[in-house]
Design an enzyme around this catalytic site. Sequence first.
Site, PDB file in Angstrom:
ATOM      1  N   HIS A   1      -6.053   4.383   5.705  1.00 40.38           N
ATOM      2  CA  HIS A   1      -5.178   5.347   5.108  1.00 40.38           C
ATOM      3  C   HIS A   1      -3.737   5.516   5.677  1.00 40.38           C
ATOM      4  CE1 HIS A   1      -8.380   6.193   1.828  1.00 40.38           C
ATOM      5  NE2 HIS A   1      -9.302   6.409   2.736  1.00 40.38           N
TER       6      HIS A   1
ATOM      7  N   ASP B   1      -3.103  -0.677   6.136  1.00 40.47           N
ATOM      8  CA  ASP B   1      -3.805  -1.072   4.893  1.00 40.47           C
ATOM      9  C   ASP B   1      -3.301  -2.316   4.036  1.00 40.47           C
ATOM     10  OD1 ASP B   1      -5.706   0.930   5.260  1.00 40.47           O
ATOM     11  OD2 ASP B   1      -4.966   2.138   3.741  1.00 40.47           O
TER      12      ASP B   1
ATOM     13  N   ASP C   1       0.908  -1.068  -0.226  1.00 39.18           N
ATOM     14  CA  ASP C   1       0.052  -0.124  -0.087  1.00 39.18           C
ATOM     15  C   ASP C   1       0.954   1.227  -0.136  1.00 39.18           C
ATOM     16  OD1 ASP C   1      -2.956   0.948   0.206  1.00 39.18           O
ATOM     17  OD2 ASP C   1      -1.745   2.112   1.885  1.00 39.18           O
TER      18      ASP C   1
ATOM     19  N   GLU D   1       0.770   5.685   0.166  1.00 42.30           N
ATOM     20  CA  GLU D   1       0.101   6.937   0.406  1.00 42.30           C
ATOM     21  C   GLU D   1       0.909   8.047  -0.605  1.00 42.30           C
ATOM     22  OE1 GLU D   1      -2.832   7.029   1.821  1.00 42.30           O
ATOM     23  OE2 GLU D   1      -2.717   4.990   2.867  1.00 42.30           O
TER      24      GLU D   1
END
Length: 959
Positions: free
Chosen positions: A148, A153, A10, A12
């Site tokens: 998030h 995640d 994952d 961001e």
Amino acid sequence: MGLRSFVAIDVETTGTSPERDRLIEVAAVRFDDGVETASFSRLIDPGCPLPQRIQNLTGIHPGMLQGKPRFEEVLPEFAELVGDLPLVAHNAPFDVAFLQAAFARAGRSLPNWSYDTAELARVALPRAKNHRLATLADLLELPLTHHHRAEDDARACGQLFLALLERISRMDVGLLRLVLTLGEPAGWSLAPLFRAELEAREARGEQPKPIMEWIRPFPGQLHRPDEEPALHEPVPIDAAEVRRVLGAGGVISDAFPAYEHRPQQQEMAEAVTRAFNEGAHLLLEAGTGTGKSLAYLVPAFAWARTNGEKVAISTHTITLQEQLWEKDIPFLQAALAGTPLDGVQAALVKGRSNYICLRKWEEAATGADFLTSPEERRFHIRLAGWLAETETGDRSELNLLGDEERFWREVQSETETCLGPGCRWFRSHCFAFRARRRAKDAQVLVLNHALLFADIATGNQILPPFRQLIIDEAHHLEAVATQNLGVNLENWDILGALLYLFRAAGQGLLPQLRRRLPRGRSIPARPPVGLPHEDIMDKLVELTLSCRTAAEELFRLCAQLVEARGGSDEEGNARSLRLTDAVRTGPLWEALEQARANAVHRLRTLAGGLTALLESLETLEPPLRDADSILVDIQKQNGILMQSAQAIEEVLLHPGEGEVAWIESAQRGDRLRVALRSAPINVGDLLRAELFGRLRSVIMTSATLSVGGSFDHLKHRLGLAGLPPDRLREGVLSSPFTYRQQALLLVPEDLPNPKEGGEFTRATADFLRRFLPRAGGRTLVLFTSHRQLRQVYAELKEELEGEGLLLLGQGLDGSRGRLVAEFRSAQNTVLFGSASFWEGVDIPGDGLTTVIMVRLPFNPPGDPVMEARMEDLEARGLSSFAHLSLPQAVIRFKQGFGRLIRTRYDRGVVIVLDTRLSPRVTRYGTQFLRSLPGPSLYMGPTERVLDRALAWLNVAVDG
């Protein structure tokens, strides 16, 4: 190593573009044979600013990234953990694209295969409310503490992948084979998963079930004969029994001790009971917090049980329909268990196109060929997984996105294409008839206003018979009747039918039909399509293409006419032009008239050709394979063409007496949408005849029906004023909330008049600039003009985000649902909305503490229906402002005000920047104020308004 060994990842990021934006956090969790064995998580210095929206979403702030490594520095460690294992991510194309871009900037590549758990979940968990990671984790009870944030995640994504593999392992072998038949030719990224599962299952000797078994049949007799109950003199329901259910210490209180008794709710239930018993109609305004749903559901249940008759409940919004169906009705059914009202069944009734046609789907899925797009193949894969689970076949279970809406239209159930008993799915599987069966067996029907009027328009051929009707959100009744009782034709309706017949070489119904004919076989044409020595298929293709050209020319000229003479619609940048005698003149109209005649002629000629083709196919020997399916498809397109030709003439040539006709035009991306519409100027006579005159009792309720305590406006608009006095009851129930202590209404009287345009917009921006940073967000700003919304948004966006506020704008930052969800999730958010945001937004508690109405919500000029209705009133010697514009604005104003206080614990302010609300400025301002539920009120200079607002919100006031 098998499917259970992978690396869940994952990321961001600062935005959505892998080329322009950068990583701010990267995580990877390695699973070997289904067990977590290693993890990696790093915050990353992006080397660029971090937008406020990303800070809100992730909880990552610029200070957390100071001194952190660039991705190039941690890449070797990440790559070592990943190795050559497949990557698993939720919305994998996004995460993988960012990682591949970051690898490329470092001179490396990332060739690992990837699996997308979002796409896999759409097959293995097709009925999930949505397919966001947090929703799926909650559904499957997977741990996800900090959504998030990359590591949490990634770990949840890995656990989700394992859970989805488990669900695939329970799929029937026949379903797996169908999935691969659809997916492998398109190079579907998930095909290797299904191939591995299928091979393992076949190695164990598992055999497929027939498709009509893994798609489960209806558990009972679907088509048993029904006798319509004979209408009898109704038996009054026991008012004391209704009181025993809702009263203090009553049935509901005993079943659910936390239930809160409300006197207004009981008063409303008694009013509904009296109207039912007396066979009267009822207009009942019930203030916010009354609990009106249960107040009408209990008498509805009692009537249905006592009389053996159905009671219909109609809503305007999906939100309220879902609340009734998913919450209120199950709650009441549970509470009534073991009482005389136990066992009342309800059904959610929808239009037929909401249900899948199994025949169409099977033909599309098993007949997919080289012309079937990868996107359509994936759609049919998803439907296959869903059909193995669903009991309803209702599209609302699917959360359709993008092109899936278009693909759905190809498989939806329709009266025109139903083969009835000639369909192999009819006897025990058909979902449209399952829905009909549930409606026939139920005593309480839940539907929406649009379906109610569709039933009226078809002569009551859609809904089961009922004599008692409850209309919630009744303030929308006139608008929905107007929309559904006129003519609505869009260019895409015609062009869609023509493209369905022939899209390109080899694509479309006509080429498909030709492929089914024996090699070398042709069907002779006949006038007016062609001559006997010509092939009718060739002539129909020519006609289809000429129809497309003629229709495109007609709608191009319609758009040109609107552009030349029409106004603008603030919502969606559409423009509309009412067709009056003054408009029907000049060279442009003459050209349009010629185009109309040409298009109508060609459409009717093509329809005649399709009729000739049908007649030839019906006598063809030997008959075609699946001939019935082809015939009903042709009949449907034929019907669309004939109805389109008629609609074009009705709108452009001769609208009916008492109707208004207009053209709408709007640019949607690279496509032009043009619509021809007509509607009745007054729906009151029709409603009186088809609704209030036909039904025994109609209950109309809403929180916003009256204007200044009077129902006169609504009665005249809905045709109720002409009813005998003994047929109509009225009532207004106050809210149980203490508005004087909970809500403060403020009006700054020194702002410019809204009619001063640019000066008022500048003053609006200045007021918001001064108030919003001090209030700290939690503010909904309601506009009546989307143009003004965009102007103020552009002026304040950067400035407010510099103050740590996130500004969201309708039509600028995502869908309505996404904006409301994002607004709820953080307190430093300001939401600019127009149109639909004036009602239906329900954010109780501290999530919303301020509502700002920029202007009083009068209808904008240029609306064709409003113009015609205003002219009609003036022609009858009535003031259109007093009888239409003002009452509608007051009702809308009450809706906007109602966004603030949703529970007895809410507290906040409503600020109206429109000085016309002050009785010192206009005489009609009092009408708005008298319609409110008694909030505290202050009108005065802007400085005092700001101080009072901040003091009410317990925010420190400067100085």
